[in-house]
Motif scaffolding. Structure first.
Motif, PDB file in Angstrom:
ATOM      1  N   ILE A  20     -11.507 -25.501  34.356  1.00  0.00           N
ATOM      2  CA  ILE A  20     -10.148 -25.949  34.053  1.00  0.00           C
ATOM      3  C   ILE A  20     -10.111 -26.374  32.585  1.00  0.00           C
ATOM      4  CG2 ILE A  20      -8.300 -27.554  34.650  1.00  0.00           C
ATOM      5  CD1 ILE A  20      -9.861 -28.041  37.324  1.00  0.00           C
ATOM      6  N   PRO A  21      -9.345 -25.666  31.754  1.00  0.00           N
ATOM      7  CA  PRO A  21      -9.271 -26.030  30.336  1.00  0.00           C
ATOM      8  C   PRO A  21      -8.369 -27.236  30.119  1.00  0.00           C
ATOM      9  CG  PRO A  21      -7.843 -24.177  30.760  1.00  0.00           C
ATOM     10  CD  PRO A  21      -8.546 -24.481  32.059  1.00  0.00           C
ATOM     11  N   TYR A  22      -8.610 -27.939  29.041  1.00  0.00           N
ATOM     12  CA  TYR A  22      -7.688 -28.991  28.626  1.00  0.00           C
ATOM     13  C   TYR A  22      -7.536 -28.931  27.117  1.00  0.00           C
ATOM     14  CZ  TYR A  22     -11.766 -31.987  27.507  1.00  0.00           C
ATOM     15  OH  TYR A  22     -12.917 -32.511  26.997  1.00  0.00           O
ATOM     16  N   GLN A  23      -6.399 -29.427  26.642  1.00  0.00           N
ATOM     17  CA  GLN A  23      -6.054 -29.326  25.229  1.00  0.00           C
ATOM     18  C   GLN A  23      -6.437 -30.577  24.463  1.00  0.00           C
ATOM     19  OE1 GLN A  23      -1.811 -28.616  25.794  1.00  0.00           O
ATOM     20  NE2 GLN A  23      -2.114 -26.676  24.730  1.00  0.00           N
ATOM     21  N   LEU A  24      -6.792 -30.364  23.219  1.00  0.00           N
ATOM     22  CA  LEU A  24      -7.012 -31.469  22.299  1.00  0.00           C
ATOM     23  C   LEU A  24      -5.779 -31.583  21.422  1.00  0.00           C
ATOM     24  CD1 LEU A  24     -10.740 -30.862  21.334  1.00  0.00           C
ATOM     25  CD2 LEU A  24      -9.790 -32.203  23.200  1.00  0.00           C
ATOM     26  N   VAL A  34     -13.515 -28.206  32.219  1.00  0.00           N
ATOM     27  CA  VAL A  34     -14.231 -28.982  33.227  1.00  0.00           C
ATOM     28  C   VAL A  34     -14.367 -28.116  34.466  1.00  0.00           C
ATOM     29  CG1 VAL A  34     -14.143 -31.028  34.715  1.00  0.00           C
ATOM     30  CG2 VAL A  34     -13.382 -31.173  32.332  1.00  0.00           C
ATOM     31  N   ASP A  35     -15.552 -28.138  35.068  1.00  0.00           N
ATOM     32  CA  ASP A  35     -15.795 -27.416  36.312  1.00  0.00           C
ATOM     33  C   ASP A  35     -15.217 -28.233  37.465  1.00  0.00           C
ATOM     34  OD1 ASP A  35     -16.994 -25.475  38.098  1.00  0.00           O
ATOM     35  OD2 ASP A  35     -18.516 -26.998  38.526  1.00  0.00           O
ATOM     36  N   GLY A  36     -14.114 -27.764  38.043  1.00  0.00           N
ATOM     37  CA  GLY A  36     -13.410 -28.501  39.091  1.00  0.00           C
ATOM     38  C   GLY A  36     -14.287 -28.975  40.239  1.00  0.00           C
ATOM     39  N   PRO A  37     -15.086 -28.105  40.863  1.00  0.00           N
ATOM     40  CA  PRO A  37     -15.896 -28.539  41.998  1.00  0.00           C
ATOM     41  C   PRO A  37     -16.972 -29.568  41.666  1.00  0.00           C
ATOM     42  CG  PRO A  37     -15.635 -26.163  42.019  1.00  0.00           C
ATOM     43  CD  PRO A  37     -15.104 -26.649  40.703  1.00  0.00           C
ATOM     44  N   SER A  38     -17.300 -29.731  40.398  1.00  0.00           N
ATOM     45  CA  SER A  38     -18.343 -30.694  40.026  1.00  0.00           C
ATOM     46  C   SER A  38     -17.829 -32.125  39.928  1.00  0.00           C
ATOM     47  CB  SER A  38     -18.961 -30.312  38.676  1.00  0.00           C
ATOM     48  OG  SER A  38     -18.060 -30.590  37.614  1.00  0.00           O
ATOM     49  N   VAL A  39     -16.515 -32.310  39.920  1.00  0.00           N
ATOM     50  CA  VAL A  39     -15.953 -33.653  39.731  1.00  0.00           C
ATOM     51  C   VAL A  39     -16.159 -34.494  40.995  1.00  0.00           C
ATOM     52  CG1 VAL A  39     -13.872 -34.992  39.251  1.00  0.00           C
ATOM     53  CG2 VAL A  39     -14.217 -32.798  38.104  1.00  0.00           C
ATOM     54  N   ASP A 121      -9.931 -39.006  43.291  1.00  0.00           N
ATOM     55  CA  ASP A 121     -10.773 -37.951  43.861  1.00  0.00           C
ATOM     56  C   ASP A 121     -10.702 -36.685  43.001  1.00  0.00           C
ATOM     57  OD1 ASP A 121      -8.291 -36.713  44.512  1.00  0.00           O
ATOM     58  OD2 ASP A 121      -8.331 -37.511  46.541  1.00  0.00           O
ATOM     59  N   ALA A 122     -11.425 -35.662  43.417  1.00  0.00           N
ATOM     60  CA  ALA A 122     -11.503 -34.413  42.653  1.00  0.00           C
ATOM     61  C   ALA A 122     -10.152 -33.709  42.563  1.00  0.00           C
ATOM     62  CB  ALA A 122     -12.543 -33.493  43.277  1.00  0.00           C
ATOM     63  N   SER A 123      -9.339 -33.808  43.593  1.00  0.00           N
ATOM     64  CA  SER A 123      -8.022 -33.161  43.572  1.00  0.00           C
ATOM     65  C   SER A 123      -7.124 -33.797  42.507  1.00  0.00           C
ATOM     66  CB  SER A 123      -7.373 -33.270  44.954  1.00  0.00           C
ATOM     67  OG  SER A 123      -6.071 -32.751  44.927  1.00  0.00           O
ATOM     68  N   GLU A 124      -7.101 -35.128  42.465  1.00  0.00           N
ATOM     69  CA  GLU A 124      -6.312 -35.814  41.441  1.00  0.00           C
ATOM     70  C   GLU A 124      -6.852 -35.479  40.055  1.00  0.00           C
ATOM     71  OE1 GLU A 124      -5.049 -40.280  39.909  1.00  0.00           O
ATOM     72  OE2 GLU A 124      -5.998 -40.083  41.870  1.00  0.00           O
ATOM     73  N   ALA A 125      -8.171 -35.399  39.930  1.00  0.00           N
ATOM     74  CA  ALA A 125      -8.779 -35.058  38.636  1.00  0.00           C
ATOM     75  C   ALA A 125      -8.353 -33.670  38.181  1.00  0.00           C
ATOM     76  CB  ALA A 125     -10.298 -35.134  38.738  1.00  0.00           C
ATOM     77  N   ALA A 126      -8.394 -32.688  39.084  1.00  0.00           N
ATOM     78  CA  ALA A 126      -8.017 -31.317  38.716  1.00  0.00           C
ATOM     79  C   ALA A 126      -6.575 -31.255  38.233  1.00  0.00           C
ATOM     80  CB  ALA A 126      -8.228 -30.380  39.902  1.00  0.00           C
ATOM     81  N   ASN A 127      -5.665 -31.934  38.937  1.00  0.00           N
ATOM     82  CA  ASN A 127      -4.264 -31.954  38.509  1.00  0.00           C
ATOM     83  C   ASN A 127      -4.104 -32.661  37.174  1.00  0.00           C
ATOM     84  OD1 ASN A 127      -3.060 -30.476  40.562  1.00  0.00           O
ATOM     85  ND2 ASN A 127      -2.967 -32.254  41.911  1.00  0.00           N
ATOM     86  N   ALA A 128      -4.842 -33.755  36.992  1.00  0.00           N
ATOM     87  CA  ALA A 128      -4.748 -34.508  35.738  1.00  0.00           C
ATOM     88  C   ALA A 128      -5.284 -33.698  34.561  1.00  0.00           C
ATOM     89  CB  ALA A 128      -5.507 -35.831  35.866  1.00  0.00           C
ATOM     90  N   ARG A 130      -5.254 -30.407  34.352  1.00  0.00           N
ATOM     91  CA  ARG A 130      -4.290 -29.327  34.104  1.00  0.00           C
ATOM     92  C   ARG A 130      -3.017 -29.812  33.416  1.00  0.00           C
ATOM     93  NH1 ARG A 130      -6.225 -27.698  39.344  1.00  0.00           N
ATOM     94  NH2 ARG A 130      -7.295 -25.696  39.146  1.00  0.00           N
ATOM     95  N   TYR A 131      -2.496 -30.962  33.837  1.00  0.00           N
ATOM     96  CA  TYR A 131      -1.159 -31.369  33.415  1.00  0.00           C
ATOM     97  C   TYR A 131      -1.094 -32.703  32.666  1.00  0.00           C
ATOM     98  CZ  TYR A 131      -0.389 -27.874  37.002  1.00  0.00           C
ATOM     99  OH  TYR A 131      -0.451 -26.733  37.744  1.00  0.00           O
TER     100      TYR A 131
END
Length: 149
Positions: A20-24, A34-39, A121-128, A130-131
Protein backbone atom coordinates in the motif's frame (compact mmCIF):
# COMPACT_ATOMS: atom_id res chain seq x y z
CA UNK A 1 6.19 -16.20 9.09
CA UNK A 2 9.39 -16.92 10.95
CA UNK A 3 10.00 -16.91 14.70
CA UNK A 4 12.77 -14.53 15.69
CA UNK A 5 15.42 -15.02 18.33
CA UNK A 6 13.70 -12.39 20.48
CA UNK A 7 10.40 -14.29 20.38
CA UNK A 8 8.93 -11.98 17.77
CA UNK A 9 7.24 -13.55 14.76
CA UNK A 10 8.70 -12.07 11.58
CA UNK A 11 6.17 -11.63 8.77
CA UNK A 12 6.23 -13.33 5.40
CA UNK A 13 8.18 -11.50 2.73
CA UNK A 14 6.01 -8.72 1.26
CA UNK A 15 4.07 -9.49 -1.88
CA UNK A 16 3.76 -6.79 -4.56
CA UNK A 17 -0.04 -7.26 -4.55
CA UNK A 18 -0.24 -6.38 -0.83
CA UNK A 19 1.86 -3.20 -0.88
CA UNK A 20 0.00 0.00 0.00
CA UNK A 21 1.70 3.23 -1.12
CA UNK A 22 1.51 6.47 0.79
CA UNK A 23 2.42 10.01 -0.20
CA UNK A 24 4.98 12.33 1.26
CA UNK A 25 4.40 16.06 1.38
CA UNK A 26 7.36 16.91 -0.84
CA UNK A 27 9.00 15.27 -3.80
CA UNK A 28 11.03 12.23 -2.79
CA UNK A 29 13.47 10.11 -4.72
CA UNK A 30 11.95 6.94 -3.24
CA UNK A 31 8.40 5.59 -3.16
CA UNK A 32 7.27 4.25 0.21
CA UNK A 33 4.85 1.38 0.71
CA UNK A 34 3.59 -0.72 3.62
CA UNK A 35 2.86 -4.43 3.36
CA UNK A 36 -0.77 -4.64 4.52
CA UNK A 37 -0.72 -8.19 5.94
CA UNK A 38 2.37 -7.43 8.03
CA UNK A 39 0.65 -4.74 10.12
CA UNK A 40 -0.14 -5.71 13.70
CA UNK A 41 -1.02 -3.78 16.84
CA UNK A 42 0.22 -4.94 20.23
CA UNK A 43 -0.29 -3.61 23.73
CA UNK A 44 -2.66 -0.99 22.20
CA UNK A 45 0.38 1.21 21.64
CA UNK A 46 2.87 -0.56 19.36
CA UNK A 47 2.21 -0.86 15.64
CA UNK A 48 4.48 -3.25 13.70
CA UNK A 49 4.75 -3.23 9.90
CA UNK A 50 6.94 -4.00 6.91
CA UNK A 51 8.15 -0.86 5.15
CA UNK A 52 9.33 -0.99 1.54
CA UNK A 53 11.25 1.88 -0.04
CA UNK A 54 11.56 1.63 -3.83
CA UNK A 55 13.94 3.58 -5.99
CA UNK A 56 14.03 3.84 -9.75
CA UNK A 57 14.62 0.51 -11.42
CA UNK A 58 14.66 -2.56 -9.21
CA UNK A 59 16.34 -1.08 -6.12
CA UNK A 60 14.39 -1.50 -2.90
CA UNK A 61 14.94 -1.51 0.85
CA UNK A 62 12.73 -3.67 3.07
CA UNK A 63 12.51 -3.45 6.85
CA UNK A 64 10.26 -4.79 9.59
CA UNK A 65 9.73 -1.98 12.09
CA UNK A 66 7.61 -0.79 14.96
CA UNK A 67 6.22 2.50 16.24
CA UNK A 68 5.53 3.12 19.93
CA UNK A 69 2.75 5.60 19.33
CA UNK A 70 2.46 7.20 22.78
CA UNK A 71 6.13 8.26 22.79
CA UNK A 72 6.72 8.86 19.07
CA UNK A 73 9.51 6.29 18.96
CA UNK A 74 10.48 3.66 16.40
CA UNK A 75 12.57 0.53 16.27
CA UNK A 76 13.74 -1.84 13.55
CA UNK A 77 13.34 -5.57 14.15
CA UNK A 78 14.76 -6.89 10.88
CA UNK A 79 16.07 -5.83 7.48
CA UNK A 80 15.45 -7.56 4.19
CA UNK A 81 18.21 -9.31 2.29
CA UNK A 82 18.44 -9.62 -1.49
CA UNK A 83 17.49 -13.32 -1.22
CA UNK A 84 14.13 -12.27 0.32
CA UNK A 85 14.95 -13.41 3.85
CA UNK A 86 15.20 -11.39 7.04
CA UNK A 87 18.33 -10.32 8.90
CA UNK A 88 17.28 -9.71 12.49
CA UNK A 89 18.51 -6.77 14.50
CA UNK A 90 20.43 -8.28 17.43
CA UNK A 91 19.17 -5.84 20.07
CA UNK A 92 16.30 -3.63 18.82
CA UNK A 93 16.29 -0.25 20.59
CA UNK A 94 13.54 2.37 20.75
CA UNK A 95 14.51 5.89 19.66
CA UNK A 96 12.63 9.00 18.53
CA UNK A 97 11.92 9.23 14.81
CA UNK A 98 14.53 11.58 13.35
CA UNK A 99 13.10 15.00 12.47
CA UNK A 100 14.38 14.75 8.89
CA UNK A 101 12.91 11.26 8.34
CA UNK A 102 9.79 12.39 6.52
CA UNK A 103 8.83 8.88 5.38
CA UNK A 104 8.46 7.61 8.95
CA UNK A 105 7.13 10.86 10.40
CA UNK A 106 4.31 10.94 7.83
CA UNK A 107 3.55 7.24 8.31
CA UNK A 108 3.40 7.68 12.08
CA UNK A 109 1.52 10.98 12.35
CA UNK A 110 -0.96 10.67 9.48
CA UNK A 111 -1.54 6.94 9.20
CA UNK A 112 -0.58 4.60 12.05
CA UNK A 113 -0.40 6.80 15.18
CA UNK A 114 -2.67 9.83 14.75
CA UNK A 115 -2.63 11.95 17.90
CA UNK A 116 -0.05 9.51 19.32
CA UNK A 117 -2.75 6.81 19.49
CA UNK A 118 -2.24 3.50 17.70
CA UNK A 119 -4.72 2.38 15.07
CA UNK A 120 -6.87 -0.41 16.50
CA UNK A 121 -6.07 -3.11 13.93
CA UNK A 122 -4.66 -3.95 10.49
CA UNK A 123 -7.89 -3.01 8.71
CA UNK A 124 -7.90 0.49 10.19
CA UNK A 125 -4.20 0.79 9.36
CA UNK A 126 -4.75 -0.17 5.71
CA UNK A 127 -7.51 2.42 5.31
CA UNK A 128 -5.43 5.06 7.08
CA UNK A 129 -2.45 4.39 4.80
CA UNK A 130 -4.61 4.64 1.71
CA UNK A 131 -6.63 7.72 2.65
CA UNK A 132 -5.02 9.37 5.69
CA UNK A 133 -6.45 8.82 9.16
CA UNK A 134 -9.49 11.01 9.90
CA UNK A 135 -8.14 11.81 13.38
CA UNK A 136 -4.78 13.05 12.04
CA UNK A 137 -4.39 16.82 12.27
CA UNK A 138 -4.16 18.49 8.88
CA UNK A 139 -5.49 15.58 6.82
CA UNK A 140 -8.36 16.33 4.49
CA UNK A 141 -9.36 13.69 1.99
CA UNK A 142 -5.91 12.12 2.07
CA UNK A 143 -4.09 15.42 1.37
CA UNK A 144 -1.20 16.44 3.61
CA UNK A 145 0.25 19.87 4.24
CA UNK A 146 3.43 20.88 2.42
CA UNK A 147 5.36 21.64 5.58
CA UNK A 148 7.92 19.93 7.77
CA UNK A 149 6.86 17.65 10.59
Amino acid sequence: MTASKAGLVLPAWPSEANLIPYQLSRAASLRYLVDGPSVSVTDRDIVRFTLVAKGSGSAENVSYEGFRCSTGERTAYAYGRTDRTWREVADPQWAPVARGDEARNVLMAYHLCPGRRAVKDASEAANAIRYGHPEATGVTGGLRPDRGF
